[in-house]
Design a protein around this motif. Structure first.
Motif, PDB file in Angstrom:
ATOM      1  N   PRO A  53      -6.548  25.250 -23.437  1.00 36.76           N
ATOM      2  CA  PRO A  53      -5.759  24.591 -24.573  1.00 36.76           C
ATOM      3  C   PRO A  53      -6.647  23.577 -24.678  1.00 36.76           C
ATOM      4  O   PRO A  53      -6.683  21.989 -25.807  1.00 36.76           O
ATOM      5  N   VAL A  54      -6.740  22.136 -22.899  1.00 39.04           N
ATOM      6  CA  VAL A  54      -7.336  21.132 -22.859  1.00 39.04           C
ATOM      7  C   VAL A  54      -8.693  20.898 -23.355  1.00 39.04           C
ATOM      8  O   VAL A  54      -8.783  19.820 -24.323  1.00 39.04           O
ATOM      9  N   LEU A  55      -9.666  21.535 -23.752  1.00 42.81           N
ATOM     10  CA  LEU A  55     -10.873  21.664 -24.018  1.00 42.81           C
ATOM     11  C   LEU A  55     -10.964  21.579 -25.336  1.00 42.81           C
ATOM     12  O   LEU A  55     -11.292  21.083 -26.106  1.00 42.81           O
ATOM     13  N   ASP A  56     -10.222  22.888 -26.246  1.00 41.32           N
ATOM     14  CA  ASP A  56      -9.650  22.787 -27.549  1.00 41.32           C
ATOM     15  C   ASP A  56      -8.678  21.080 -27.805  1.00 41.32           C
ATOM     16  O   ASP A  56      -9.383  20.584 -29.518  1.00 41.32           O
ATOM     17  N   MET A  57      -7.980  20.551 -27.169  1.00 41.26           N
ATOM     18  CA  MET A  57      -7.614  19.301 -27.397  1.00 41.26           C
ATOM     19  C   MET A  57      -9.091  17.742 -27.212  1.00 41.26           C
ATOM     20  O   MET A  57      -8.419  17.461 -28.389  1.00 41.26           O
ATOM     21  N   LEU A  58      -9.678  18.941 -26.829  1.00 42.87           N
ATOM     22  CA  LEU A  58     -10.723  17.086 -26.426  1.00 42.87           C
ATOM     23  C   LEU A  58     -12.173  17.475 -27.847  1.00 42.87           C
ATOM     24  O   LEU A  58     -12.659  16.486 -28.328  1.00 42.87           O
ATOM     25  N   ASP A  59     -12.312  18.643 -28.037  1.00 46.00           N
ATOM     26  CA  ASP A  59     -12.962  18.965 -29.169  1.00 46.00           C
ATOM     27  C   ASP A  59     -11.769  18.683 -30.478  1.00 46.00           C
ATOM     28  O   ASP A  59     -13.076  17.886 -31.214  1.00 46.00           O
ATOM     29  N   ALA A  60     -10.983  19.204 -30.611  1.00 41.67           N
ATOM     30  CA  ALA A  60     -10.264  18.100 -32.021  1.00 41.67           C
ATOM     31  C   ALA A  60     -10.285  16.493 -31.741  1.00 41.67           C
ATOM     32  O   ALA A  60     -10.397  15.774 -32.968  1.00 41.67           O
ATOM     33  N   ALA A  61     -10.000  15.904 -30.521  1.00 36.11           N
ATOM     34  CA  ALA A  61     -10.009  14.517 -30.402  1.00 36.11           C
ATOM     35  C   ALA A  61     -11.681  13.874 -31.123  1.00 36.11           C
ATOM     36  O   ALA A  61     -11.827  12.977 -31.917  1.00 36.11           O
ATOM     37  N   LYS A  69       1.425  22.327 -23.798  1.00 35.03           N
ATOM     38  CA  LYS A  69       2.913  22.766 -24.457  1.00 35.03           C
ATOM     39  C   LYS A  69       2.385  21.557 -25.269  1.00 35.03           C
ATOM     40  O   LYS A  69       3.070  21.658 -26.606  1.00 35.03           O
ATOM     41  N   ARG A  70       2.030  19.909 -25.189  1.00 37.35           N
ATOM     42  CA  ARG A  70       2.337  18.955 -25.916  1.00 37.35           C
ATOM     43  C   ARG A  70       0.951  19.556 -27.166  1.00 37.35           C
ATOM     44  O   ARG A  70       0.839  19.140 -28.092  1.00 37.35           O
ATOM     45  N   TRP A  71      -0.143  20.113 -26.851  1.00 40.56           N
ATOM     46  CA  TRP A  71      -1.223  20.189 -27.673  1.00 40.56           C
ATOM     47  C   TRP A  71      -0.727  21.584 -28.785  1.00 40.56           C
ATOM     48  O   TRP A  71      -0.500  21.035 -29.373  1.00 40.56           O
ATOM     49  N   GLY A  72       0.350  22.755 -28.218  1.00 42.28           N
ATOM     50  CA  GLY A  72       0.542  23.348 -29.104  1.00 42.28           C
ATOM     51  C   GLY A  72      -0.269  24.438 -29.938  1.00 42.28           C
ATOM     52  O   GLY A  72       0.199  25.100 -30.614  1.00 42.28           O
ATOM     53  N   ARG A  73      -1.228  24.133 -29.867  1.00 39.30           N
ATOM     54  CA  ARG A  73      -1.715  24.940 -30.598  1.00 39.30           C
ATOM     55  C   ARG A  73      -2.737  25.904 -29.730  1.00 39.30           C
ATOM     56  O   ARG A  73      -3.063  25.924 -28.496  1.00 39.30           O
ATOM     57  N   PRO A  74      -2.852  27.730 -29.698  1.00 40.53           N
ATOM     58  CA  PRO A  74      -3.605  28.439 -29.423  1.00 40.53           C
ATOM     59  C   PRO A  74      -4.648  28.298 -29.160  1.00 40.53           C
ATOM     60  O   PRO A  74      -5.320  28.139 -29.262  1.00 40.53           O
ATOM     61  N   ALA A  75      -5.042  28.209 -27.682  1.00 40.08           N
ATOM     62  CA  ALA A  75      -6.550  28.358 -27.613  1.00 40.08           C
ATOM     63  C   ALA A  75      -6.372  28.837 -25.866  1.00 40.08           C
ATOM     64  O   ALA A  75      -5.909  29.057 -25.509  1.00 40.08           O
ATOM     65  N   PRO A  76      -7.386  29.393 -25.773  1.00 40.90           N
ATOM     66  CA  PRO A  76      -7.885  29.981 -25.043  1.00 40.90           C
ATOM     67  C   PRO A  76      -7.839  29.370 -23.497  1.00 40.90           C
ATOM     68  O   PRO A  76      -7.833  29.526 -22.725  1.00 40.90           O
ATOM     69  N   ASN A  91      -9.233  14.401 -34.849  1.00 38.20           N
ATOM     70  CA  ASN A  91      -7.576  14.813 -35.014  1.00 38.20           C
ATOM     71  C   ASN A  91      -6.653  13.525 -34.749  1.00 38.20           C
ATOM     72  O   ASN A  91      -6.803  12.855 -33.177  1.00 38.20           O
ATOM     73  N   ALA A  92      -6.019  13.069 -34.397  1.00 34.44           N
ATOM     74  CA  ALA A  92      -5.205  11.505 -34.320  1.00 34.44           C
ATOM     75  C   ALA A  92      -4.609  12.375 -33.065  1.00 34.44           C
ATOM     76  O   ALA A  92      -4.289  11.283 -31.839  1.00 34.44           O
ATOM     77  N   ASP A  93      -3.552  13.387 -33.434  1.00 38.77           N
ATOM     78  CA  ASP A  93      -2.761  13.857 -32.243  1.00 38.77           C
ATOM     79  C   ASP A  93      -3.654  13.846 -30.971  1.00 38.77           C
ATOM     80  O   ASP A  93      -3.164  13.591 -29.681  1.00 38.77           O
ATOM     81  N   ALA A  94      -4.881  14.469 -30.880  1.00 38.21           N
ATOM     82  CA  ALA A  94      -5.899  14.902 -29.975  1.00 38.21           C
ATOM     83  C   ALA A  94      -6.007  13.802 -28.998  1.00 38.21           C
ATOM     84  O   ALA A  94      -5.571  13.843 -27.858  1.00 38.21           O
ATOM     85  N   GLN A  95      -6.417  12.574 -30.008  1.00 39.72           N
ATOM     86  CA  GLN A  95      -6.831  11.532 -29.476  1.00 39.72           C
ATOM     87  C   GLN A  95      -5.622  11.114 -28.791  1.00 39.72           C
ATOM     88  O   GLN A  95      -6.020  10.090 -27.511  1.00 39.72           O
ATOM     89  N   ARG A  96      -4.709  11.159 -29.035  1.00 43.74           N
ATOM     90  CA  ARG A  96      -3.907  10.685 -28.513  1.00 43.74           C
ATOM     91  C   ARG A  96      -3.224  11.110 -26.746  1.00 43.74           C
ATOM     92  O   ARG A  96      -2.934  10.527 -25.832  1.00 43.74           O
TER      93      ARG A  96
END
Length: 322
Positions: free
Chosen positions: A196-204, A187-194, A208-213
């Protein structure tokens, strides 16, 4: 055969455990919705195991682990919102049609029993920390599940560790679940992805500063849960399980680093060797379904109150196909 089912919000994992304590077969199928759908899923899973693995072998018991509240010693499931179940006596719904006694337990507690058994006596006291949509733990001591006075032992997900942190669905700020739960991160990442947590880690990893946080919050929350479980229960080991463990070393290494870093300023915390007391459940482990099989076996052996006396010593040390 003792059958165990881990009934999740989207899929059900089912195993058949033979008299030697070996997993003789395993199937996965989609979980139905609502009381009738869940009951039919249990029936379908046992039928699928019969077709694929156990044939006409007698089913001595069926155990089911599922989200929601399960009264100790009962087979009544309440508040399993992810399954559309408000109140369901699962044994009453399926036992006669299965021709076997049915035991029911909360899914995290069932997984804790299974994880302890699969570790084959490598610890006297173990906490199983489930990292999934939400965060919760089950605690097993000398093979016996510890529930606490009101059945809430291990509910670490709703301990607030950051008063300035994100709002949790329970209403508090900075709960471990708000920092590290899969639903909160998505929910906090907010970017559509199959995933989301893995997508966030890849972005980090990509800067990506938001993903790193978000990544920092994820590992800090899990590390906080480990510290709480060790400091309050002094468990030998905290085993990480649940869907987020599919992240493997990307999760575990971050948690270990956070535990080590937080101990640098405290000789007492260093003496606890927290980083050495956490491990990851193997990916694809059948611990939850295996633990559910032990729940069903206890129900069959001890009668209607059997679930209150579940022990992880009801199996052999070797599991063939876990």
């Amino acid at each position: 055969m003792r059958v165990g089912l881990d009934v999740g919000g989207t899929k059900t994992d089912a195993v058949a455990v033979d008299a030697a304590g070996h997993i003789a077969g395993r199937v996965r199928l989609a979980t139905g919705w609502g009381p009738d759908g869940v009951a039919q899923t249990v029936l379908d899973a046992v039928a699928a195991l019969r077709r694929a693995h156990i044939g006409e072998a007698a089913v001595a018991s069926v155990g089911v682990g599922m989200p929601g509240q399960v009264g100790p010693g009962t087979t009544r499931v309440m508040h399993a919102v992810n399954l559309g179940v408000a109140d369901l006596d699962l044994a009453a719904a399926v036992s006669a049609r299965l021709g076997a006694p049915v035991g029911v337990e909360n899914d995290v507690k069932a997984a804790a029993i299974g994880a302890y058994a699969l570790r084959a006596g490598r610890s006297e006291t173990m906490a199983y920390l489930n990292l999934g949509t939400g965060i919760a733990a089950g605690i097993v001591r000398d093979g016996r599940l510890w529930r606490g006075a009101h059945g809430t032992a291990g509910e670490v997900g709703h301990i607030s560790v950051d008063p300035q942190g994100p709002r949790c669905r329970c209403g508090q700020l900075g709960c471990i679940e708000a920092l590290s739960g899969g639903a909160s991160i998505a929910k906090r990442w907010g970017r559509p992805a199959p995933l989301p947590v893995l997508d966030m880690l890849d972005a980090a990893d990509a800067g990506n500063a938001d993903a790193q946080r978000l990544r920092a919050g994820l590992v800090e929350g899990v590390a906080a849960a480990v510290r709480i479980l060790v400091l309050t229960c002094d468990v030998d080991v905290v085993v990480l399980g649940g869907g987020l463990t599919a992240l493997g070393d990307r999760l575990l290494s971050g948690v270990v680093r956070q535990l080590a870093a937080s101990a640098e300023a405290s000789a007492f915390m260093r003496s606890l060797a927290l980083a050495d007391r956490v491990e990851l459940l193997p990916r694809g482990s059948a611990a939850a379904a295996f633990g559910a099989a032990l729940v069903g076996a206890a129900r069959a052996e001890q009668g209607p109150d059997g679930a209150a006396g579940i022990t992880a010593h009801d199996t052999k040390e070797t599991v063939a196909h876990g």
